[in-house]
Write a protein that holds these residues in place. Sequence first.
Motif, PDB file in Angstrom:
ATOM      1  N   ASP B  96       0.894  -1.163   0.000  1.00 47.22           N
ATOM      2  CA  ASP B  96       0.000   0.000   0.000  1.00 47.22           C
ATOM      3  C   ASP B  96       0.928   1.207   0.000  1.00 47.22           C
ATOM      4  OD1 ASP B  96      -2.339   1.430   2.420  1.00 47.22           O
ATOM      5  OD2 ASP B  96      -1.837   1.968   0.349  1.00 47.22           O
ATOM      6  N   GLU B  98       4.179   2.788   0.002  1.00 50.03           N
ATOM      7  CA  GLU B  98       5.519   2.268   0.332  1.00 50.03           C
ATOM      8  C   GLU B  98       5.510   1.372   1.553  1.00 50.03           C
ATOM      9  OE1 GLU B  98       8.417   5.692  -1.529  1.00 50.03           O
ATOM     10  OE2 GLU B  98       7.876   5.826   0.596  1.00 50.03           O
ATOM     11  N   LYS B  99       4.359   0.931   1.985  1.00 50.13           N
ATOM     12  CA  LYS B  99       4.268   0.082   3.158  1.00 50.13           C
ATOM     13  C   LYS B  99       4.049  -1.352   2.696  1.00 50.13           C
ATOM     14  CE  LYS B  99       2.069  -0.188   7.690  1.00 50.13           C
ATOM     15  NZ  LYS B  99       1.069   0.403   8.603  1.00 50.13           N
ATOM     16  N   LEU B 100       5.032  -2.223   2.960  1.00 49.81           N
ATOM     17  CA  LEU B 100       4.940  -3.615   2.528  1.00 49.81           C
ATOM     18  C   LEU B 100       4.325  -4.475   3.624  1.00 49.81           C
ATOM     19  CD1 LEU B 100       6.948  -2.560   0.388  1.00 49.81           C
ATOM     20  CD2 LEU B 100       8.070  -4.790   0.503  1.00 49.81           C
TER      21      LEU B 100
END
Lengths: 110, 111
Positions: B96, B98-100
């Motif tokens: 989402d 840059e959040k993996l």
Amino acid sequence: TQLLEQSPQFLSIQEGENLTVYCNSSSVFSSLQWYRQEPGEGPVLLVTVVTGGEVKKLKRLTFQFGDARKDSSLHITAAQPGDTGLYLCAALWGYQKVTFGIGTKLQVIP
Amino acid sequence: EAGVAQSPRYKIIEKRQSVAFWCNPISGHATLYWYQQILGQGPKLLIQFQNNGVVDDSQLPKDRFSAERLKGVDSTLKIQPAKLEDSAVYLCASADREKLFFGSGTQLSVL
């Protein structure tokens, strides 16, 4: 490919001690992330640092991004056995490209 | 919110056999990654998808590894034929921005 160096690779400490883990590179990053991974699970994102010199705190964990955006550190105060795990730094570059360091395996002994 | 689902959790095969891994990302995540994590090392990117298109497969050993993401949702990673050095945990992640978010991985042992 961005190269990230983490140190130390292994760390075994007593409960209540403080520790610092380092992540270094010769490259400049748009941002840097820290993850924690427990055995048998995937990494879980702890924090993202974006601005040079930025400091973020997550309970007993303090994350710092270097002024030049080439390095970062993770400091844990009064480590607990629940902090045991593999700590990974990851560089963000390009379009959602994420490259991981080798990791620091932390063991906190009760 | 449901997380990233991967199967199987464990797989043991003999060298030269083929194997496939499956990943179902978090709903709405356009970016999907496959990483290989060898014991004692950090995850190494194999392939990155944006919807059903490949963004980066520069580190995928294309002579034996293949991956697809049909309809921009689920993804499969295949190894054929497997080598001893392919023993590792294969992690799928979806993003989402840059959040993996990672699945629990598939631990592959090649004997």
